[in-house]
Design a protein around this motif. Structure first.
Motif, PDB file in Angstrom:
ATOM      1  N   ILE A  47       0.838  -1.206   0.000  1.00 19.86           N
ATOM      2  CA  ILE A  47       0.000   0.000   0.000  1.00 19.86           C
ATOM      3  C   ILE A  47       0.872   1.256   0.000  1.00 19.86           C
ATOM      4  N   LEU A  48       1.922   1.255   0.829  1.00 23.47           N
ATOM      5  CA  LEU A  48       2.824   2.415   0.878  1.00 23.47           C
ATOM      6  C   LEU A  48       3.514   2.641  -0.464  1.00 23.47           C
ATOM      7  N   ALA A  49       3.946   1.560  -1.114  1.00 21.02           N
ATOM      8  CA  ALA A  49       4.608   1.686  -2.412  1.00 21.02           C
ATOM      9  C   ALA A  49       3.662   2.258  -3.458  1.00 21.02           C
ATOM     10  N   GLY A  50       2.429   1.729  -3.487  1.00 23.52           N
ATOM     11  CA  GLY A  50       1.442   2.236  -4.445  1.00 23.52           C
ATOM     12  C   GLY A  50       1.102   3.693  -4.184  1.00 23.52           C
ATOM     13  N   ALA A  51       0.969   4.049  -2.904  1.00 25.75           N
ATOM     14  CA  ALA A  51       0.644   5.433  -2.566  1.00 25.75           C
ATOM     15  C   ALA A  51       1.784   6.379  -2.942  1.00 25.75           C
ATOM     16  N   ALA A  52       3.037   5.923  -2.752  1.00 23.71           N
ATOM     17  CA  ALA A  52       4.187   6.767  -3.103  1.00 23.71           C
ATOM     18  C   ALA A  52       4.223   7.030  -4.605  1.00 23.71           C
ATOM     19  N   PHE A  53       3.940   6.003  -5.392  1.00 21.33           N
ATOM     20  CA  PHE A  53       3.936   6.159  -6.844  1.00 21.33           C
ATOM     21  C   PHE A  53       2.817   7.102  -7.285  1.00 21.33           C
ATOM     22  N   LEU A  54       1.624   6.915  -6.705  1.00 20.20           N
ATOM     23  CA  LEU A  54       0.501   7.788  -7.056  1.00 20.20           C
ATOM     24  C   LEU A  54       0.778   9.221  -6.618  1.00 20.20           C
TER      25      LEU A  54
END
Length: 443
Positions: free
Chosen positions: A297-304
């Motif tokens: 979730i953190l990785a996806g949020a950072a990319f977004l």
């Protein structure tokens, strides 16, 4: 915000909700939405040059996850998993019951105090409610306590798992907002104690107004017998006190304290006879699964976040909000409603990382302290845990009691209102949150 940025924001938001509606994991949904932001938005917005998606993805994910502070997350989760597999819940009820017999409401206070102690062990709201509830609800029902009050107090107090440190949600927010995890932990002490006092105070007042619904006290016990009954619980409390004390007094960082916690939990589990290869591997794999889910979730949020920042949406939105002349209290009231609505559909961690890129610039531009806002957002996320139709704690209580969701939600309503009062108090008197960290580290 200009028209192009508004359209871009609506495209990203619509795509994200469409992906989540199809049941895609939240972390993958955020990654896919980030790809749309990097690849599709430059085609729609004039003057926005295309970005190489592989470089943006690699740099943003690495920046989000390559953090020494974030290493505390899996360690605290593992500490909770180890103690979760001990006889902690059974020891909790037996150890606390003798000390609350003289309080109005008697054993129902075990729900509040027990959840407060286990919250410092697990950092998870659902795990706190489930662990304490498995032991306390049958015991309270068997003794003739008012079941709706027992259910409501457990659902409300179970949310303490998010607020009382070490809190998983606090670590996630600290990483997202780039603020000190230690300061967040310290800031959560007084609000956590305030919430426990509100819950216990309500139980006491309700009990005095309804004496016929509270069974008589058990036979009195001597002080020595009370200590003996609490013998298995005291080492766990001592471990939690040492772990958090090492952080508060500056003896260790949050990550180093988490290592102490894991070693201490393993030692207590071995001393209690519950440590074997099966429990060790189960606790380790449980920690790995939870940590991987949160990191995705953190990785996806950072990319977004990187994709949205490149489009200028968060900065433009913060500028737009500032230009409207909204009062700070109005902004907080609107955010409270938004998070409660989001809590009907997604979990607390996802709420924080999903909204951080848009909300944090607005909060910073308004002049709110980010440490204060971290505790505020944790309190609101706690409220969302008992908000129908998909408050996680409501599902836990429904599974434990067999009651329908509407009945569980009705029993929980007084404690929801108490949490709303706590949110109002920390908003009107921000020193409730900031006093301790500012005293220890300076403003």
């Amino acid at each position: 915000m200009d028209l192009a940025q508004t359209e871009a924001g609506l495209i990203l938001l619509g795509f994200l909700f469409a992906v989540l509606a199809f049941g895609v994991w939240i972390g993958l949904g955020l990654l896919c939405t980030g790809l749309v932001g990097v690849i599709v938005l430059p085609m729609l917005m004039s003057g926005m040059a295309p970005l190489p998606p592989e470089k943006v993805l690699g740099s943003s994910v690495w920046a989000a996850l390559a953090s020494w502070t974030l290493a505390a997350l899996p360690l605290f989760i593992w500490m909770g998993e180890i103690l979760f597999r001990t006889r902690l819940s059974e020891d909790m009820f037996k150890g606390l019951a003798p000390w609350v017999q003289r309080l109005p409401g008697r054993l129902m206070h075990v729900n509040v105090i027990g959840c407060g102690i286990f919250a410092a062990v697990s950092g998870s709201s659902a795990a706190t409610a489930a662990t304490i509830g498995k032991m306390s609800l049958p015991a309270l029902t068997q003794r003739g306590y008012h079941q709706p009050m027992a259910i409501g107090s457990l659902a409300g107090a179970g949310t303490l798992g998010l607020l009382i440190p070490p809190s998983i949600v606090m670590i996630v927010y600290g990483v997202a907002a780039e603020v000190s995890i230690v300061r967040l932990f310290i800031a959560g002490i007084i609000p956590g104690a305030l919430l426990m006092l509100l819950f216990s105070g309500y139980i006491a007042v309700w009990s005095m107004m309804n004496p016929q619904l509270t069974p008589p006290a058990d036979p009195p016990m001597s002080f020595r017998d009370k200590l003996k009954a609490s013998g298995q619980l005291i080492p766990v409390i001592g471990l939690v006190a040492f772990v958090m004390g090492s952080i508060y007094f500056g003896w260790a960082t949050a990550t180093e304290a988490a290592v102490f916690g894991v070693v201490g939990a393993l030692a207590l589990s071995a001393w209690g006879g519950t440590l074997n290869w099966g429990s060790f591997s189960a606790s380790l794999m449980g920690a790995v699964r939870t940590s991987c889910m949160i990191n995705l979730i953190l990785a996806g949020a950072a990319f977004l976040t990187k994709a949205m920042a490149y489009s200028g949406i968060p900065a433009a939105m913060a500028e737009w909000v500032g230009a409207q002349g909204f009062s700070p209290f109005m902004i907080i009231a609107v955010l409270t409603v938004i998070y409660l609505v989001l809590g009907c559909f997604i979990d607390g961690i996802s709420m924080i990382v999903l909204t951080a890129s848009v909300v944090l610039p607005i909060i910073a531009a308004t002049g709110f302290d980010l440490i204060w806002f971290g505790i505020f957002i944790v309190l609101v996320v706690e409220m969302a845990q008992i908000t129908p139709p998909v408050g996680f704690n409501l599902f836990v209580l429904q599974g434990l009691t067999g009651k329908d969701m509407l009945t569980v939600a009705r029993n929980t309503l007084p404690f929801f209102l108490l949490m709303l009062a706590a949110v109002a108090l920390v908003t009107l008197f921000p020193a409730i949150v900031t006093f301790l960290p500012n005293t220890m580290f300076g403003a």
